[in-house]
Design an enzyme around this catalytic site. Structure first.
Site, PDB file in Angstrom:
ATOM      1  CD  GLU A  13      -2.879  -1.339   0.145  1.00  0.00           C
ATOM      2  OE1 GLU A  13      -2.897  -0.478  -0.754  1.00  0.00           O
ATOM      3  OE2 GLU A  13      -3.617  -2.339   0.154  1.00  0.00           O
ATOM      4  CG  HIS A  63      -4.446  -0.106   5.692  1.00  0.00           C
ATOM      5  ND1 HIS A  63      -5.807   0.076   5.551  1.00  0.00           N
ATOM      6  CD2 HIS A  63      -4.201  -1.349   5.211  1.00  0.00           C
ATOM      7  CE1 HIS A  63      -6.335  -1.009   5.002  1.00  0.00           C
ATOM      8  NE2 HIS A  63      -5.381  -1.889   4.792  1.00  0.00           N
ATOM      9  CG  HIS A 107      -7.504  -5.370   7.600  1.00  0.00           C
ATOM     10  ND1 HIS A 107      -6.934  -6.502   7.056  1.00  0.00           N
ATOM     11  CD2 HIS A 107      -7.191  -4.362   6.746  1.00  0.00           C
ATOM     12  CE1 HIS A 107      -6.301  -6.202   5.933  1.00  0.00           C
ATOM     13  NE2 HIS A 107      -6.429  -4.899   5.727  1.00  0.00           N
ATOM     14  CD  GLU A 160     -14.254  10.763  25.120  1.00  0.00           C
ATOM     15  OE1 GLU A 160     -13.168  10.703  24.526  1.00  0.00           O
ATOM     16  OE2 GLU A 160     -14.472  11.495  26.093  1.00  0.00           O
ATOM     17  CG  HIS A 194      -9.395  -3.571   2.557  1.00  0.00           C
ATOM     18  ND1 HIS A 194      -8.680  -3.903   1.437  1.00  0.00           N
ATOM     19  CD2 HIS A 194      -8.467  -3.491   3.545  1.00  0.00           C
ATOM     20  CE1 HIS A 194      -7.399  -4.054   1.731  1.00  0.00           C
ATOM     21  NE2 HIS A 194      -7.246  -3.794   3.009  1.00  0.00           N
TER      22      HIS A 194
HETATM   23  O1  2HA Z   1      -0.640  -5.036   3.862  1.00  0.00           O
HETATM   24  O2  2HA Z   1      -3.634  -4.715   4.592  1.00  0.00           O
HETATM   25  O3  2HA Z   1      -4.362  -3.717   2.264  1.00  0.00           O
HETATM   26  C1  2HA Z   1      -1.757  -5.849   3.772  1.00  0.00           C
HETATM   27  C2  2HA Z   1      -2.981  -5.024   3.635  1.00  0.00           C
HETATM   28  C3  2HA Z   1      -3.322  -4.607   2.285  1.00  0.00           C
HETATM   29 ZN    ZN Z   2      -5.539  -3.893   4.148  1.00  0.00          ZN
END
Ligand code: 2HA
Ligand code: ZN
Length: 270
Positions: free
Chosen positions: A116, A139, A141, A169, A210
């Site tokens: 990414e 980033h 998940h 909050e 995602h």
């Molecule tokens: O790096 O999360 O979006 C792995 C991820 C790709």
């Molecule tokens: Zn990801």
């Protein structure tokens, strides 16, 4: 030269990544982190003239030409970063023409930068235009944010409003709201460009089905934004299927925002 294994930026990434793994935000090799570093800060630990190899960026990163960035490696497991920073992290300097990332340290064993990287670099450019002190793009998940993107309408206004309603909050932490992208192929320049477009106005951007991107001046700030949104999403997922008996009304949310003099998205109320 000081030992880079003791550098605060290396230790902090290791610690935060391990936390995120334990929170279930970063299964297997998911998630990625990048932080802009000051030359003077890094120069204490590594030789800034010793370019190990050049990694083509594959897009125009000229706006960050000369900037030094520490980022997670492609395939790195967040739970393992603190045990093996040199394999799981890389420090690069973006070349003046923006075409290459010059590897200065890490990615040991021929590793690559996070898949990414385009989304990270393009998001840094956007966030810097909004806040010249922004340094972190993160980033991951988070489970409930992801779950919520399956069952909640994917409108930035409605999604943000629902999250504001879930925890007192929320509006205090992200009064500027959350950007939202539809499902897209990850790891591409296209999703990078779309994310960066949102990052011009939002510090948080959800990738439907995602994950999420967060930004901030520090890793704690970027992570704090994400965990606050995730907490609100968790409350939503725990309650969405149950009869709602009590709620924080729009009037109460507005009162709170006004009393704290927050610059909130007034247009996100109906
Ligand atoms: O790096 O999360 O979006 C792995 C991820 C790709
Ligand atoms: Zn990801």
């Amino acid at each position: 030269m000081r030992n880079i294994m003791t550098a605060p930026f290396v230790l902090e990434i290791g610690k935060t990544a391990a936390n995120m793994y334990r929170l279930g935000f970063d299964e297997r090799n998911s998630g990625n982190i990048s932080i802009l570093l000051d030359e003077s800060e890094v120069g204490e630990y590594i030789d800034l003239n010793g370019v190990i190899r050049e990694i083509p960026t594959g897009f125009d990163a000229k706006m960050l030409g000369g900037k030094i960035i520490i980022a997670t490696a492609s395939g790195s497991y967040f739970k393992n970063i603190s045990d093996a920073p040199e394999e799981n992290l890389g420090i690069v300097r973006i070349s003046r023409d923006g075409k290459n990332a010059e590897l200065l340290w890490g990615l040991k064993g021929g590793g690559r930068l996070t898949s990414e990287f385009p989304a990270h670099i393009m998001s840094h450019i956007s966030r810097l235009s909004a806040d010249c002190e922004n340094r972190v793009i993160l980033h991951c998940h988070p489970t409930h944010i992801l779950a919520m993107t399956f069952v909640h309408e994917l409108s930035e206004r409605k999604f943000t409003h629902t999250l504001w309603q879930m925890c007192t909050e929320s509006i205090m932490i992200f009064p500027d709201g959350i950007g939202l992208l539809p499902w897209m192929v990850c790891g591409t320049n296209e999703i990078g460009e779309a994310t960066a477009e949102k990052m011009k106005i939002y510090r948080l951007v959800i990738w439907a089905m995602h994950g999420i991107y967060g930004s901030g001046r520090t890793l704690d700030e970027a992570f704090g934004l994400i965990e606050t949104a995730e907490k609100a999403a968790q409350i939503y997922m725990l309650t969405a299927h149950l009869p709602r008996v009590n709620t924080i009304t729009d009037g109460q949310l507005k009162n709170l925002a006004e009393s704290l003099k927050l610059n909130y998205r007034k247009d996100f109320f109906d």
